[in-house]
Motif scaffolding. Structure first.
Motif, short mmCIF file in Angstrom:
data_model
loop_
_atom_site.label_atom_id
_atom_site.label_comp_id
_atom_site.label_asym_id
_atom_site.label_seq_id
_atom_site.Cartn_x
_atom_site.Cartn_y
_atom_site.Cartn_z
N VAL A 168 -6.75 3.14 4.63
CA VAL A 168 -7.64 1.98 4.77
C VAL A 168 -9.10 2.43 4.70
CG1 VAL A 168 -8.44 0.18 6.35
CG2 VAL A 168 -5.99 0.56 6.03
N MET A 169 -9.40 3.58 5.32
CA MET A 169 -10.76 4.10 5.40
C MET A 169 -11.19 4.85 4.14
SD MET A 169 -12.97 3.66 7.78
CE MET A 169 -14.73 3.98 7.59
N GLY A 170 -10.28 5.04 3.21
CA GLY A 170 -10.63 5.72 1.97
C GLY A 170 -10.64 7.24 2.06
N ILE A 171 -10.19 7.78 3.18
CA ILE A 171 -10.13 9.24 3.34
C ILE A 171 -8.95 9.79 2.56
CG2 ILE A 171 -9.85 11.08 5.05
CD1 ILE A 171 -11.16 9.14 7.08
N VAL A 172 -7.85 9.06 2.57
CA VAL A 172 -6.69 9.36 1.72
C VAL A 172 -6.67 8.33 0.59
CG1 VAL A 172 -4.18 9.47 1.61
CG2 VAL A 172 -5.37 10.40 3.59
N ALA A 173 -6.56 8.78 -0.64
CA ALA A 173 -6.63 7.87 -1.79
C ALA A 173 -5.40 6.96 -1.87
CB ALA A 173 -6.76 8.67 -3.08
N THR A 174 -5.64 5.70 -2.18
CA THR A 174 -4.55 4.75 -2.42
C THR A 174 -3.90 5.06 -3.76
OG1 THR A 174 -5.62 3.00 -1.14
CG2 THR A 174 -4.00 2.31 -2.79
N GLN A 175 -2.57 5.13 -3.77
CA GLN A 175 -1.84 5.35 -5.02
C GLN A 175 -1.52 4.02 -5.70
OE1 GLN A 175 1.51 7.74 -3.77
NE2 GLN A 175 0.27 9.59 -3.52
N SER A 176 -1.15 3.03 -4.90
CA SER A 176 -0.94 1.67 -5.43
C SER A 176 -1.09 0.69 -4.29
CB SER A 176 0.46 1.55 -6.06
OG SER A 176 1.48 1.73 -5.09
N ARG A 224 7.35 6.86 15.75
CA ARG A 224 7.51 8.27 16.08
C ARG A 224 6.47 9.12 15.33
NH1 ARG A 224 12.94 6.37 15.39
NH2 ARG A 224 14.13 6.44 17.34
N ASN A 225 6.32 10.34 15.75
CA ASN A 225 5.40 11.26 15.08
C ASN A 225 5.81 11.48 13.63
OD1 ASN A 225 3.83 11.65 17.38
ND2 ASN A 225 5.03 13.43 18.05
N GLY A 226 4.83 11.52 12.75
CA GLY A 226 5.09 11.87 11.35
C GLY A 226 5.56 10.74 10.45
N VAL A 227 5.49 9.49 10.93
CA VAL A 227 6.00 8.39 10.11
C VAL A 227 4.94 7.78 9.20
CG1 VAL A 227 7.83 7.83 11.75
CG2 VAL A 227 5.61 6.65 11.90
N GLY A 228 3.65 8.17 9.40
CA GLY A 228 2.61 7.66 8.51
C GLY A 228 1.53 6.81 9.18
N LYS A 229 1.51 6.75 10.51
CA LYS A 229 0.55 5.89 11.20
C LYS A 229 -0.90 6.31 10.93
CE LYS A 229 2.17 6.69 15.34
NZ LYS A 229 3.09 7.81 14.96
N LEU A 287 0.82 -1.20 0.00
CA LEU A 287 0.00 0.00 0.00
C LEU A 287 0.86 1.26 0.00
CD1 LEU A 287 -3.08 0.55 0.12
CD2 LEU A 287 -2.80 0.97 2.55
N THR A 288 0.60 2.13 -0.97
CA THR A 288 1.25 3.44 -0.99
C THR A 288 0.17 4.52 -1.08
OG1 THR A 288 1.48 3.64 -3.40
CG2 THR A 288 3.22 2.46 -2.22
N SER A 289 0.45 5.64 -0.42
CA SER A 289 -0.47 6.78 -0.48
C SER A 289 0.26 8.01 0.03
CB SER A 289 -1.74 6.54 0.34
OG SER A 289 -1.45 6.57 1.73
N GLY A 290 -0.37 9.16 -0.11
CA GLY A 290 0.25 10.39 0.37
C GLY A 290 -0.65 11.57 0.09
N TYR A 291 -0.04 12.74 0.11
CA TYR A 291 -0.78 13.99 -0.06
C TYR A 291 -0.12 14.77 -1.19
CZ TYR A 291 -2.18 12.49 4.61
OH TYR A 291 -2.63 11.75 5.68
N GLY A 292 -0.82 14.88 -2.31
CA GLY A 292 -0.23 15.53 -3.46
C GLY A 292 1.00 14.77 -3.94
N SER A 293 2.11 15.47 -4.08
CA SER A 293 3.34 14.82 -4.55
C SER A 293 4.13 14.18 -3.41
CB SER A 293 4.23 15.84 -5.26
OG SER A 293 4.60 16.89 -4.37
N ALA A 294 3.67 14.36 -2.17
CA ALA A 294 4.39 13.80 -1.02
C ALA A 294 3.88 12.40 -0.71
CB ALA A 294 4.21 14.71 0.19
N LYS A 295 4.73 11.41 -0.96
CA LYS A 295 4.37 10.03 -0.64
C LYS A 295 4.66 9.77 0.83
CE LYS A 295 5.13 6.70 -3.57
NZ LYS A 295 5.79 5.65 -4.38
N ILE A 296 3.66 9.23 1.55
CA ILE A 296 3.80 8.97 2.98
C ILE A 296 3.95 7.48 3.25
CG2 ILE A 296 2.78 9.30 5.26
CD1 ILE A 296 3.57 11.89 3.85
#
Length: 232
Positions: free
Chosen positions: A47-55, A35-40, A7-16
């Motif tokens: 998983v919930m579909g709030i952020v779109a899956t890229q692959s 740690r904070n900011g790692v993608g949890k 699973l890959t996803s992110g915000y705009g061009s930033a992959k998280i």
């Protein structure tokens, strides 16, 4: 119950998320640490579909839910309690709970009795505006609202945030009891090791959008591991 592959996803061009693989079994509680900011949080939102899956893919009980809209993912059987709780402050406690009923697959409009049995304060204050509750009561309400949808999988994001220690213990014990008594699994993002010790069967550690280490909760007293992956 839940299978996440590459699973890959992110915000705009930033992959998280960078190719997350995760399996969560039936009636199992798994904690995601890091740690904070790692993608949890991004993992739960993807998983919930709030952020779109890229692959990659997400399956719930063998059903591919990767491209479904969030409301259909809820109806498929996933309940989500976001960080910050996300309750409706201007609605009453009961009205918040009834909002959770909208995703029930059986169409029932009855608030489950076990919720009031476990959190009687929600019945006592059913007509009170949710925004006037204490932090711990708001968290109880947020979890209960998600459970009103009769989910098979519950996603919890930092449920200990901003609440007092005795409520943290109560929520941890409730999650454990919930899994043992009902047909539900839980994926929990959390940094409070006490809550994880009470609730979870095992944990996975995330670093820079990847799950890099896993173990049983009995390993959470390993100071060397905690220092390597979790210390600031």
């Amino acid at each position: 119950m839940l299978t996440v592959q590459h699973l890959t996803s992110g915000y705009g061009s930033a992959k998280i998320l960078n190719g997350v693989n995760l399996d969560l079994g039936s009636k199992e509680v798994v904690a995601i640490l890091g740690r904070n900011g790692v993608g949890k949080t991004t993992l739960l939102k993807t998983v919930m579909g709030i952020v779109a899956t890229q692959s990659g893919t997400t399956e719930l009980k063998g059903q591919n839910i990767t491209k479904l809209p969030t409301h259909d993912i809820a109806k498929a059987g996933i309940g989500y309690v976001p960080q910050g709780r996300g309750i409706f402050d201007k609605l009453s406690v009961k009205e918040n709970l009834r909002m959770g009923l909208r995703s029930r697959p059986d169409g029932s409009d009855e608030i489950p009795e076990y919720i009031y049995e476990k959190f009687p304060i929600l019945l006592e204050r059913s007509g009170q505006l949710a925004g006037t509750l204490s932090g711990g009561q708001k968290q109880q309400l947020a979890i209960s609202r998600a459970l009103c949808g009769d989910p098979k999988l519950l996603l919890l994001d930092e449920p200990s945030e901003g609440i007092q220690p005795n409520i943290v213990q109560e929520i941890g014990s409730f999650v454990r009891e919930l899994v043992e008594r009902r047909d539900i699994s839980v994926l929990i993002v959390e940094q409070n090791l006490e809550l994880i010790g009470l609730a979870a069967d095992r944990f996975e550690i995330m670093v820079k959008g990847e799950l890099v280490h896993r173990g049983l909760t009995s390993e959470l007293n390993n100071e060397e591991m905690l220092k390597e992956y979790l210390s600031v």
